[in-house]
Write a protein that holds these residues in place. Sequence first.
Motif, PDB file in Angstrom:
ATOM      1  N   ALA A 169       0.851  -1.195   0.000  1.00  0.00           N
ATOM      2  CA  ALA A 169       0.000   0.000   0.000  1.00  0.00           C
ATOM      3  C   ALA A 169       0.885   1.243   0.000  1.00  0.00           C
ATOM      4  O   ALA A 169       1.144   1.851   1.036  1.00  0.00           O
ATOM      5  CB  ALA A 169      -0.935  -0.015   1.211  1.00  0.00           C
ATOM      6  N   ASP A 170       1.358   1.585  -1.160  1.00  0.00           N
ATOM      7  CA  ASP A 170       2.311   2.690  -1.334  1.00  0.00           C
ATOM      8  C   ASP A 170       1.642   4.029  -1.015  1.00  0.00           C
ATOM      9  O   ASP A 170       0.663   4.406  -1.665  1.00  0.00           O
ATOM     10  CB  ASP A 170       2.800   2.677  -2.783  1.00  0.00           C
ATOM     11  CG  ASP A 170       3.945   3.640  -3.029  1.00  0.00           C
ATOM     12  OD1 ASP A 170       4.271   4.431  -2.128  1.00  0.00           O
ATOM     13  OD2 ASP A 170       4.510   3.595  -4.136  1.00  0.00           O
ATOM     14  N   PRO A 171       2.161   4.761  -0.005  1.00  0.00           N
ATOM     15  CA  PRO A 171       1.544   6.035   0.371  1.00  0.00           C
ATOM     16  C   PRO A 171       1.983   7.208  -0.504  1.00  0.00           C
ATOM     17  O   PRO A 171       1.496   8.320  -0.336  1.00  0.00           O
ATOM     18  CB  PRO A 171       2.033   6.227   1.814  1.00  0.00           C
ATOM     19  CG  PRO A 171       3.394   5.600   1.820  1.00  0.00           C
ATOM     20  CD  PRO A 171       3.281   4.397   0.890  1.00  0.00           C
ATOM     21  N   ALA A 172       2.892   6.990  -1.430  1.00  0.00           N
ATOM     22  CA  ALA A 172       3.426   8.081  -2.245  1.00  0.00           C
ATOM     23  C   ALA A 172       2.359   8.657  -3.165  1.00  0.00           C
ATOM     24  O   ALA A 172       1.469   7.945  -3.626  1.00  0.00           O
ATOM     25  CB  ALA A 172       4.606   7.587  -3.076  1.00  0.00           C
ATOM     26  N   PRO A 173       2.431   9.949  -3.451  1.00  0.00           N
ATOM     27  CA  PRO A 173       1.515  10.553  -4.419  1.00  0.00           C
ATOM     28  C   PRO A 173       1.658   9.835  -5.768  1.00  0.00           C
ATOM     29  O   PRO A 173       2.748   9.415  -6.143  1.00  0.00           O
ATOM     30  CB  PRO A 173       1.990  12.009  -4.502  1.00  0.00           C
ATOM     31  CG  PRO A 173       2.715  12.253  -3.215  1.00  0.00           C
ATOM     32  CD  PRO A 173       3.364  10.939  -2.870  1.00  0.00           C
ATOM     33  N   ASN A 174       0.548   9.701  -6.469  1.00  0.00           N
ATOM     34  CA  ASN A 174       0.551   9.043  -7.783  1.00  0.00           C
ATOM     35  C   ASN A 174       1.080   7.610  -7.720  1.00  0.00           C
ATOM     36  O   ASN A 174       1.730   7.143  -8.651  1.00  0.00           O
ATOM     37  CB  ASN A 174       1.365   9.853  -8.799  1.00  0.00           C
ATOM     38  CG  ASN A 174       0.800  11.245  -9.022  1.00  0.00           C
ATOM     39  OD1 ASN A 174      -0.416  11.418  -9.067  1.00  0.00           O
ATOM     40  ND2 ASN A 174       1.666  12.232  -9.156  1.00  0.00           N
ATOM     41  N   SER A 175       0.821   6.937  -6.604  1.00  0.00           N
ATOM     42  CA  SER A 175       1.329   5.568  -6.448  1.00  0.00           C
ATOM     43  C   SER A 175       0.745   4.625  -7.503  1.00  0.00           C
ATOM     44  O   SER A 175       1.333   3.582  -7.788  1.00  0.00           O
ATOM     45  CB  SER A 175       1.017   5.044  -5.046  1.00  0.00           C
ATOM     46  OG  SER A 175      -0.387   4.994  -4.825  1.00  0.00           O
ATOM     47  N   HIS A 176      -0.400   4.995  -8.075  1.00  0.00           N
ATOM     48  CA  HIS A 176      -1.007   4.121  -9.088  1.00  0.00           C
ATOM     49  C   HIS A 176      -0.102   3.966 -10.309  1.00  0.00           C
ATOM     50  O   HIS A 176      -0.207   2.993 -11.049  1.00  0.00           O
ATOM     51  CB  HIS A 176      -2.368   4.676  -9.515  1.00  0.00           C
ATOM     52  CG  HIS A 176      -2.300   6.018 -10.164  1.00  0.00           C
ATOM     53  ND1 HIS A 176      -2.171   7.185  -9.440  1.00  0.00           N
ATOM     54  CD2 HIS A 176      -2.326   6.384 -11.471  1.00  0.00           C
ATOM     55  CE1 HIS A 176      -2.138   8.223 -10.276  1.00  0.00           C
ATOM     56  NE2 HIS A 176      -2.228   7.757 -11.510  1.00  0.00           N
ATOM     57  N   LEU A 177       0.806   4.920 -10.488  1.00  0.00           N
ATOM     58  CA  LEU A 177       1.717   4.827 -11.626  1.00  0.00           C
ATOM     59  C   LEU A 177       2.723   3.694 -11.447  1.00  0.00           C
ATOM     60  O   LEU A 177       3.316   3.229 -12.419  1.00  0.00           O
ATOM     61  CB  LEU A 177       2.456   6.152 -11.813  1.00  0.00           C
ATOM     62  CG  LEU A 177       1.576   7.377 -12.122  1.00  0.00           C
ATOM     63  CD1 LEU A 177       2.425   8.643 -12.202  1.00  0.00           C
ATOM     64  CD2 LEU A 177       0.799   7.160 -13.419  1.00  0.00           C
ATOM     65  N   ASN A 178       2.906   3.258 -10.191  1.00  0.00           N
ATOM     66  CA  ASN A 178       3.849   2.173  -9.890  1.00  0.00           C
ATOM     67  C   ASN A 178       3.128   0.881  -9.490  1.00  0.00           C
ATOM     68  O   ASN A 178       3.732   0.003  -8.882  1.00  0.00           O
ATOM     69  CB  ASN A 178       4.796   2.597  -8.762  1.00  0.00           C
ATOM     70  CG  ASN A 178       5.743   3.701  -9.186  1.00  0.00           C
ATOM     71  OD1 ASN A 178       6.304   3.668 -10.278  1.00  0.00           O
ATOM     72  ND2 ASN A 178       5.927   4.694  -8.323  1.00  0.00           N
ATOM     73  N   ALA A 179       1.846   0.785  -9.837  1.00  0.00           N
ATOM     74  CA  ALA A 179       1.064  -0.377  -9.408  1.00  0.00           C
ATOM     75  C   ALA A 179       1.709  -1.692  -9.833  1.00  0.00           C
ATOM     76  O   ALA A 179       1.676  -2.678  -9.104  1.00  0.00           O
ATOM     77  CB  ALA A 179      -0.356  -0.284  -9.971  1.00  0.00           C
TER      78      ALA A 179
END
Length: 208
Positions: A169-179
């Motif tokens: 569960a990546d808390p970074a902004p725009n984490s969906h780019l690294n899904a």
Amino acid sequence: MAGFHLSDLLELPLPRFDVAPLLHTKAPQVTGVRVQLEMQTLWQQFDQLDTEMIVTKAGRRMFPTFQIRISGMDPAAEYVLLMDFIPVDDKRYRYAFHSSSWLVAGQADAVAPSRMHFHPDSPARGAQWMKQTVSFDSLKLTNNLLDDNGHMILNSMHRYQPRFHVVYADPAPNSHLNAHRNFSSFSFPETRFLAVTAYQNHRFTTIL
């Protein structure tokens, strides 16, 4: 948590087949994750008989229950755990009682709606997941194509492979780019099964 939403996982590019991930492409939070199947001896007993898993219109819990132990997580990072089921092949089967074996009966029916089952404790820190057995005992299987209870929809008389997924569960902004980097998938050949509305092989009743 900022940057991560469960809805993002609906677009997760989960692999279609059980292919080991390329470690260098994965986030460090998932590269070291290892998973061990619990009750492996029981699963192997069932597998020797061609495991049958009962599905009902109302939804039926799995037996054996899918349970695993996890190691190698980042204790402080948060993870989502989920499962799905994929067809093993494009065949429909029937049970031949005279030979006590499963035979191909034709082409598979139309693929049932694809769903994911999220472990109800998700998301949770790695330390929590690793301290005890993780059980998917709330997961239910159904053959009702119109199910609106969130159960896993399967076609009767078809063979399936359960898959288990660990998602950081990546808390970074725009984490969906690294899904594509934030998950790792696992499957165990001995957990494959045929979906049935009633046990076909009478020998299963001697194990239960």
